[in-house]
Write an enzyme that holds these catalytic residues in place. Structure first.
Site, PDB file in Angstrom:
ATOM      1  N   HIS A 113      17.876 -11.124 -24.721  1.00 36.76           N
ATOM      2  CA  HIS A 113      18.858 -11.821 -25.552  1.00 36.76           C
ATOM      3  C   HIS A 113      18.816 -11.377 -27.008  1.00 36.76           C
ATOM      4  O   HIS A 113      19.232 -12.125 -27.901  1.00 36.76           O
ATOM      5  CB  HIS A 113      18.678 -13.343 -25.424  1.00 36.76           C
ATOM      6  CG  HIS A 113      19.040 -13.862 -24.056  1.00 36.76           C
ATOM      7  ND1 HIS A 113      18.618 -15.083 -23.565  1.00 36.76           N
ATOM      8  CD2 HIS A 113      19.798 -13.313 -23.064  1.00 36.76           C
ATOM      9  CE1 HIS A 113      19.106 -15.259 -22.338  1.00 36.76           C
ATOM     10  NE2 HIS A 113      19.809 -14.202 -22.009  1.00 36.76           N
ATOM     11  N   CYS A 148      26.552  -5.271 -37.848  1.00 36.19           N
ATOM     12  CA  CYS A 148      27.885  -5.587 -38.365  1.00 36.19           C
ATOM     13  C   CYS A 148      28.758  -6.160 -37.245  1.00 36.19           C
ATOM     14  O   CYS A 148      28.804  -5.612 -36.141  1.00 36.19           O
ATOM     15  CB  CYS A 148      28.510  -4.325 -38.953  1.00 36.19           C
ATOM     16  SG  CYS A 148      30.194  -4.590 -39.530  1.00 36.19           S
ATOM     17  N   CYS A 154      31.696  -3.235 -37.034  1.00 36.40           N
ATOM     18  CA  CYS A 154      31.456  -1.852 -36.590  1.00 36.40           C
ATOM     19  C   CYS A 154      30.125  -1.699 -35.845  1.00 36.40           C
ATOM     20  O   CYS A 154      29.802  -0.602 -35.400  1.00 36.40           O
ATOM     21  CB  CYS A 154      31.514  -0.878 -37.776  1.00 36.40           C
ATOM     22  SG  CYS A 154      30.048  -0.884 -38.832  1.00 36.40           S
ATOM     23  N   CYS A 203      31.363  -0.571 -43.697  1.00 35.44           N
ATOM     24  CA  CYS A 203      32.774  -0.938 -43.546  1.00 35.44           C
ATOM     25  C   CYS A 203      33.147  -2.227 -44.266  1.00 35.44           C
ATOM     26  O   CYS A 203      34.313  -2.616 -44.253  1.00 35.44           O
ATOM     27  CB  CYS A 203      33.127  -1.045 -42.062  1.00 35.44           C
ATOM     28  SG  CYS A 203      32.568  -2.566 -41.288  1.00 35.44           S
ATOM     29  N   ASN A 210       4.924 -24.160 -16.518  1.00 33.49           N
ATOM     30  CA  ASN A 210       5.886 -25.065 -17.141  1.00 33.49           C
ATOM     31  C   ASN A 210       5.433 -26.505 -16.908  1.00 33.49           C
ATOM     32  O   ASN A 210       5.328 -26.934 -15.768  1.00 33.49           O
ATOM     33  CB  ASN A 210       7.280 -24.833 -16.526  1.00 33.49           C
ATOM     34  CG  ASN A 210       8.388 -25.472 -17.323  1.00 33.49           C
ATOM     35  OD1 ASN A 210       8.232 -26.564 -17.875  1.00 33.49           O
ATOM     36  ND2 ASN A 210       9.519 -24.799 -17.386  1.00 33.49           N
TER      37      ASN A 210
END
Ligand code: BJW
Ligand code: ZN
Length: 252
Positions: free
Chosen positions: A118, A126, A129, A157, A220
Site C-alpha cells: 500500500h 506529484c 505527473c 510541472c 492477533n
C-alpha cells in the site's frame, strides 16, 4: 503457550512469508484502522481522506491528515514485533516480508527488501505527473489531526504533491503485488500479523498460501479460532507473541 507442532513447522520451513498489517505497529503507538475506539476509521471517514476524489475535492484536508500521520510515524520506534521479524530472517533459509503498512518501522528494525503493498507515507509524488520530488520532505512541524495544510508543489510541472500511499479504488504497485503473490504461492509457512484481512487484493496473500498447502499462523489478539490442523492462532499482541515464537523455536 506455543504448540510444538507450530514450532516444528517453523524450524523446518524453507521459505517463510511474514504478512503484516496495522496491528504490528500498534504497540509503537501508530493507530490501526478498524479497531473499535482506537482505529482511524472510527474517528475519520475514509471516503473523505483515502481516495483520489477526496484529494481532488480538498487537497489541503487530505495532505494535512497524512502529514499528521507521517509525524506520528517519525516520532515512533519499532517495537519487539518488528525486531523479532527482522531476527527471524536470520534463522530461516528464506523469508519474504510483505506489509500493508505505510510506515517504515520494519526497515528501521533492520528488515531488508520489504514489499510495501500500500505504498509509503515517506515517498510522496506529484498528483499530476507522478514524479517524485528531488529533495526529501522536511519533517512536518506538529500538525494536529484535523488541520489543513496546502500540499507542496511539484518542481517539474507545478502540480500538487500527494501522499505515496494506495487509496481505495487505486491499483496496487504491480511489481509488489506480483512478488507478494509469488512468495505466498511458494512458501511453506505464512505468519499473518495484525491484520483484519478485509482489504483486497492484499487479503488474497494468506488465501494463496493456504491454497498452496502452507501452514498459516495468525497473530492477533482478536483473531478467530482456525478450523484446520495446518492453521494456528496466537491470540496475543504481536510484541509478545513474535519474540516468544522466535525464542521458543530458535533459542537465544
Ligand atoms: C493487533 C494488535 C497487536 C491490534 N498485535 N494484532 C472485493 C470486494 C469488495 C471490495 C473490493 C474488492 N476488491 C477490491 C475492493 C475495493 C477495496 C477493498 O478491499 N475494500 C474492502 C474494505 C471492502 N480495495 C481497493 O480499493 C484496493 N484497490 C483495488 O482493489 O484496485 C482495483 C480497483 C480499481 C478500481 C475500482 C475498484 C478496484 C486498494 C486498497 C487500498 C487500501 N488502502 C488503505 C489506506 C492506505 C493509505 C493510508 O494508510 O491511509 O490501506 S485502507 C487501510 O486498510 C490501509 C491498510 O493497509 C488496510 C488494511 O488494514 P489492516 O492493516 O488490516 O488494519 P486493520 O485496522 O483493519 O486491522 C488491524 C488488526 O490488527 C485487527 O484485526 C486487530 O485485532 C489487530 N491488532 N492490535 C497484533 N498489538
Ligand atoms: Zn508534476
Amino acid at each position: 503457550m506455543i504448540p510444538s507442532s507450530l514450532l516444528r513447522a517453523l524450524r523446518s520451513a524453507r521459505h517463510v512469508v511474514v504478512f503484516t498489517g496495522a496491528g504490528v505497529s500498534a504497540e509503537s503507538g501508530i493507530p490501526t484502522f478498524r479497531d473499535a475506539l482506537t482505529g482511524l476509521w472510527e474517528r475519520f471517514d475514509p471516503g473523505e481522506l483515502a481516495t483520489a476524489d477526496a484529494f481532488r475535492r480538498d487537497p489541503a484536508l487530505v495532505w494535512g491528515w497524512y502529514e499528521w500521520r507521517r509525524m506520528k510515524v517519525l516520532q515512533a520506534r519499532p517495537n519487539p514485533a518488528h525486531m523479532a521479524i527482522a531476527e527471524l530472517a536470520g534463522h530461516v533459509p528464506q523469508l519474504t516480508l510483505i506489509t500493508q503498512n505505510v510506515d517504515d518501522l520494519h526497515e528501521r528494525a533492520g528488515s531488508r527488501e520489504v514489499i510495501h503493498l500500500h505504498g509509503s507515507l515517506h515517498r510522496p509524488r506529484c498528483f499530476a505527473c507522478a514524479r517524485e520530488p528531488a529533495e526529501p520532505l522536511p519533517a512536518p512541524d506538529e500538525p494536529e489531526a484535523g488541520r489543513r495544510l496546502e500540499p507542496p508543489r511539484c518542481h517539474h510541472c507545478g502540480g500538487r504533491l500527494r501522499p505515496g500511499v494506495v487509496w481505495f479504488g487505486e491499483s496496487l504497485p504491480s511489481d509488489a503485488l506480483r512478488a507478494a503473490f509469488a512468495a505466498a504461492q511458494a512458501c511453506d509457512l505464512l505468519l499473518s500479523v495484525g491484520t483484519s484481512g478485509v482489504v483486497y487484493p492484499a487479503a488474497e496473500v494468506p488465501h494463496l498460501a493456504r491454497a498452496a498447502g502452507a501452514t498459516l499462523v495468525h497473530v492477533n489478539p482478536q483473531g478467530e479460532a482456525p478450523q484446520s490442523a495446518h492453521e494456528h492462532l496466537l491470540a496475543l499482541p504481536a510484541g509478545q507473541a513474535l519474540p516468544q515464537l522466535v525464542r521458543e523455536a530458535f533459542g537465544g
